[in-house]
Design a protein around this motif. Structure first.
Motif, PDB file in Angstrom:
ATOM      1  N   TYR A  35       0.848  -1.183   0.000  1.00  0.00           N
ATOM      2  CA  TYR A  35       0.000   0.000   0.000  1.00  0.00           C
ATOM      3  C   TYR A  35       0.888   1.239   0.000  1.00  0.00           C
ATOM      4  CZ  TYR A  35      -3.697  -3.147   1.630  1.00  0.00           C
ATOM      5  OH  TYR A  35      -4.599  -4.172   1.743  1.00  0.00           O
ATOM      6  N   GLY A  40      -4.393  12.746   3.361  1.00  0.00           N
ATOM      7  CA  GLY A  40      -5.795  12.941   3.014  1.00  0.00           C
ATOM      8  C   GLY A  40      -6.395  11.863   2.141  1.00  0.00           C
ATOM      9  N   MET A  41      -5.628  10.816   1.851  1.00  0.00           N
ATOM     10  CA  MET A  41      -6.147   9.779   0.955  1.00  0.00           C
ATOM     11  C   MET A  41      -6.105   8.393   1.574  1.00  0.00           C
ATOM     12  SD  MET A  41      -4.614  11.055  -2.675  1.00  0.00           S
ATOM     13  CE  MET A  41      -5.824  10.156  -3.607  1.00  0.00           C
ATOM     14  N   GLY A  42      -5.740   8.293   2.802  1.00  0.00           N
ATOM     15  CA  GLY A  42      -5.670   6.973   3.406  1.00  0.00           C
ATOM     16  C   GLY A  42      -4.599   6.133   2.743  1.00  0.00           C
ATOM     17  N   LEU A  43      -4.773   4.838   2.776  1.00  0.00           N
ATOM     18  CA  LEU A  43      -3.850   3.917   2.126  1.00  0.00           C
ATOM     19  C   LEU A  43      -4.524   3.328   0.902  1.00  0.00           C
ATOM     20  CD1 LEU A  43      -3.033   3.864   5.289  1.00  0.00           C
ATOM     21  CD2 LEU A  43      -1.767   1.817   4.637  1.00  0.00           C
ATOM     22  N   ARG A  44      -3.749   3.194  -0.154  1.00  0.00           N
ATOM     23  CA  ARG A  44      -4.285   2.630  -1.399  1.00  0.00           C
ATOM     24  C   ARG A  44      -3.452   1.437  -1.820  1.00  0.00           C
ATOM     25  NH1 ARG A  44      -4.259   7.586  -5.365  1.00  0.00           N
ATOM     26  NH2 ARG A  44      -2.361   8.021  -4.182  1.00  0.00           N
ATOM     27  N   LEU A  45      -4.129   0.408  -2.302  1.00  0.00           N
ATOM     28  CA  LEU A  45      -3.491  -0.850  -2.659  1.00  0.00           C
ATOM     29  C   LEU A  45      -2.744  -0.716  -3.979  1.00  0.00           C
ATOM     30  CD1 LEU A  45      -3.183  -3.898  -1.969  1.00  0.00           C
ATOM     31  CD2 LEU A  45      -5.272  -4.270  -3.302  1.00  0.00           C
ATOM     32  N   ILE A 101      -4.635  -8.802   9.684  1.00  0.00           N
ATOM     33  CA  ILE A 101      -3.659  -8.390   8.677  1.00  0.00           C
ATOM     34  C   ILE A 101      -2.523  -7.685   9.398  1.00  0.00           C
ATOM     35  CG2 ILE A 101      -3.298  -6.966   6.637  1.00  0.00           C
ATOM     36  CD1 ILE A 101      -6.336  -7.438   6.072  1.00  0.00           C
ATOM     37  N   PHE A 103       0.911  -5.492   9.447  1.00  0.00           N
ATOM     38  CA  PHE A 103       1.617  -4.486   8.657  1.00  0.00           C
ATOM     39  C   PHE A 103       3.074  -4.365   9.091  1.00  0.00           C
ATOM     40  CE2 PHE A 103      -1.321  -2.256   5.923  1.00  0.00           C
ATOM     41  CZ  PHE A 103      -2.547  -2.664   6.401  1.00  0.00           C
TER      42      PHE A 103
ATOM     43  N   PHE B  34     -12.516  -2.969  10.077  1.00  0.00           N
ATOM     44  CA  PHE B  34     -11.364  -2.746  10.946  1.00  0.00           C
ATOM     45  C   PHE B  34     -11.235  -1.260  11.285  1.00  0.00           C
ATOM     46  CE2 PHE B  34      -9.419  -6.887  10.068  1.00  0.00           C
ATOM     47  CZ  PHE B  34      -9.952  -7.206   8.832  1.00  0.00           C
ATOM     48  N   TYR B  36      -7.822   0.955  12.343  1.00  0.00           N
ATOM     49  CA  TYR B  36      -6.384   0.993  12.565  1.00  0.00           C
ATOM     50  C   TYR B  36      -6.021   2.356  13.153  1.00  0.00           C
ATOM     51  CZ  TYR B  36      -5.486  -3.296   9.948  1.00  0.00           C
ATOM     52  OH  TYR B  36      -5.450  -4.605   9.519  1.00  0.00           O
ATOM     53  N   GLN B  38      -2.630   5.047  13.826  1.00  0.00           N
ATOM     54  CA  GLN B  38      -1.250   5.368  13.461  1.00  0.00           C
ATOM     55  C   GLN B  38      -0.779   6.522  14.328  1.00  0.00           C
ATOM     56  OE1 GLN B  38      -0.571   6.948   9.474  1.00  0.00           O
ATOM     57  NE2 GLN B  38       1.353   5.821   9.336  1.00  0.00           N
ATOM     58  N   PHE B  89      -7.870   5.133  11.087  1.00  0.00           N
ATOM     59  CA  PHE B  89      -8.322   4.696   9.769  1.00  0.00           C
ATOM     60  C   PHE B  89      -9.372   3.598   9.911  1.00  0.00           C
ATOM     61  CE2 PHE B  89      -5.304   6.800   7.039  1.00  0.00           C
ATOM     62  CZ  PHE B  89      -4.172   6.956   7.802  1.00  0.00           C
ATOM     63  N   LEU B  99      -7.370  -4.696   1.691  1.00  0.00           N
ATOM     64  CA  LEU B  99      -8.079  -3.712   2.505  1.00  0.00           C
ATOM     65  C   LEU B  99      -8.382  -2.472   1.678  1.00  0.00           C
ATOM     66  CD1 LEU B  99      -5.968  -3.863   5.791  1.00  0.00           C
ATOM     67  CD2 LEU B  99      -8.351  -4.571   5.553  1.00  0.00           C
ATOM     68  N   PHE B 101      -9.284   1.443   2.527  1.00  0.00           N
ATOM     69  CA  PHE B 101      -9.203   2.351   3.664  1.00  0.00           C
ATOM     70  C   PHE B 101     -10.023   3.620   3.435  1.00  0.00           C
ATOM     71  CE2 PHE B 101      -5.886   0.750   6.474  1.00  0.00           C
ATOM     72  CZ  PHE B 101      -5.266  -0.198   5.679  1.00  0.00           C
ATOM     73  N   GLY B 102     -10.497   4.183   4.540  1.00  0.00           N
ATOM     74  CA  GLY B 102     -10.982   5.543   4.526  1.00  0.00           C
ATOM     75  C   GLY B 102      -9.791   6.490   4.526  1.00  0.00           C
ATOM     76  N   GLN B 103     -10.083   7.784   4.453  1.00  0.00           N
ATOM     77  CA  GLN B 103      -9.007   8.757   4.285  1.00  0.00           C
ATOM     78  C   GLN B 103      -8.274   9.078   5.574  1.00  0.00           C
ATOM     79  OE1 GLN B 103     -12.223   9.387   4.377  1.00  0.00           O
ATOM     80  NE2 GLN B 103     -12.692  11.547   4.761  1.00  0.00           N
ATOM     81  N   GLY B 104      -8.770   8.595   6.692  1.00  0.00           N
ATOM     82  CA  GLY B 104      -8.114   8.848   7.967  1.00  0.00           C
ATOM     83  C   GLY B 104      -8.682  10.068   8.667  1.00  0.00           C
TER      84      GLY B 104
END
Lengths: 112, 111
Positions: A35, A40-45, A101, A103, B34, B36, B38, B89, B99, B101-104
């Motif tokens: 990822y 502002g975009m979270g995590l992307r796969l 999961i 990380f 979920f 999470y 950070q 998140f 997964l 995810f939302g933007q946080g």
């Protein structure tokens, strides 16, 4: 237990350079993924793998290459780095029967 | 496709205040959900999870209930501490360990 280990933790690249982010897991988990995290975009796969020899693209695969020659390792390659690839990269692993999961600690990459 | 929407942040609270961070999702099938967390300069830690409708996940005073009818998984804590300051998140998990995810949401708790 080490879990998921990523190296390097920090890296600065020049535009056009290539590099490999390493990811190793010692849990014998089948599923692994990469990822990227941007503000502002979270995590992307980026890419994921369901087992040795099998990989597939995620949401943002362009500019990245992966391979999975062993269960333990899932390296992410940047063939020609671009400033848009400045990001924090996370590797993750999960076994096929579980829901947890795991990380890695992340790799901070800056492309100048 | 699958998506997760979190409430806009940042959220600033005083210590001992009640916390709610809203999370709604769109998914086909029956995903796991979920939260999470950070902390600054660190990686992602699993805070809690729920694998089916009406399940409640809880950890460290945080709770979230998987609501299929409202497609929501809101995070709550009754009394936040300064040490809870972090980015939170919401995520949904589908097949092969993937997964979304939302933007946080950035949470800052003041003494």
């Amino acid at each position: 237990n080490a879990g998921v280990t990523q190296t390097p933790k920090f890296q600065v690249l020049k535009t056009g350079q290539s590099m490999t982010l390493q990811c190793a897991q010692d849990m014998n988990h089948e599923y692994m993924s990469w990822y990227r995290q941007d503000p502002g975009m979270g995590l992307r796969l980026i890419h994921y793998s369901v087992g040795a020899g099998i990989t597939d693209q995620g949401e943002v695969p362009n500019g990245y290459n992966v391979s999975r020659s062993t269960t333990e390792d899932f390296p992410l390659r940047l063939l020609s780095a671009a400033p848009s690839q400045t990001s924090v990269y996370f590797c993750a692993a999960r076994d096929f029967s579980g829901n947890t999961i795991y990380f890695g600690e992340g790799s901070w990459l800056t492309v100048v | 496709g699958d998506s997760v929407t979190q409430m806009e942040g940042p959220v600033t609270l005083s210590e001992e205040a009640f916390l709610t961070i809203n999370c709604t999702y769109t998914a086909t099938g029956y995903p796991s959900l979920f939260w999470y967390v950070q902390y600054p300069g660190e990686g992602l830690q699993l805070l809690l999870k729920a694998t089916k409708a009406d399940d409640k996940g809880s950890n460290k005073g945080f709770e979230a209930t998987y609501r299929k009818e409202t497609t929501s998984f809101h995070l709550e804590k009754g009394s936040v501490q300064v040490s809870d300051s972090a980015v939170y998140f919401c995520a949904l998990g589908t097949d092969y360990g993937k997964l979304t995810f939302g933007q946080g949401t950035i949470l800052t708790v003041h003494p």
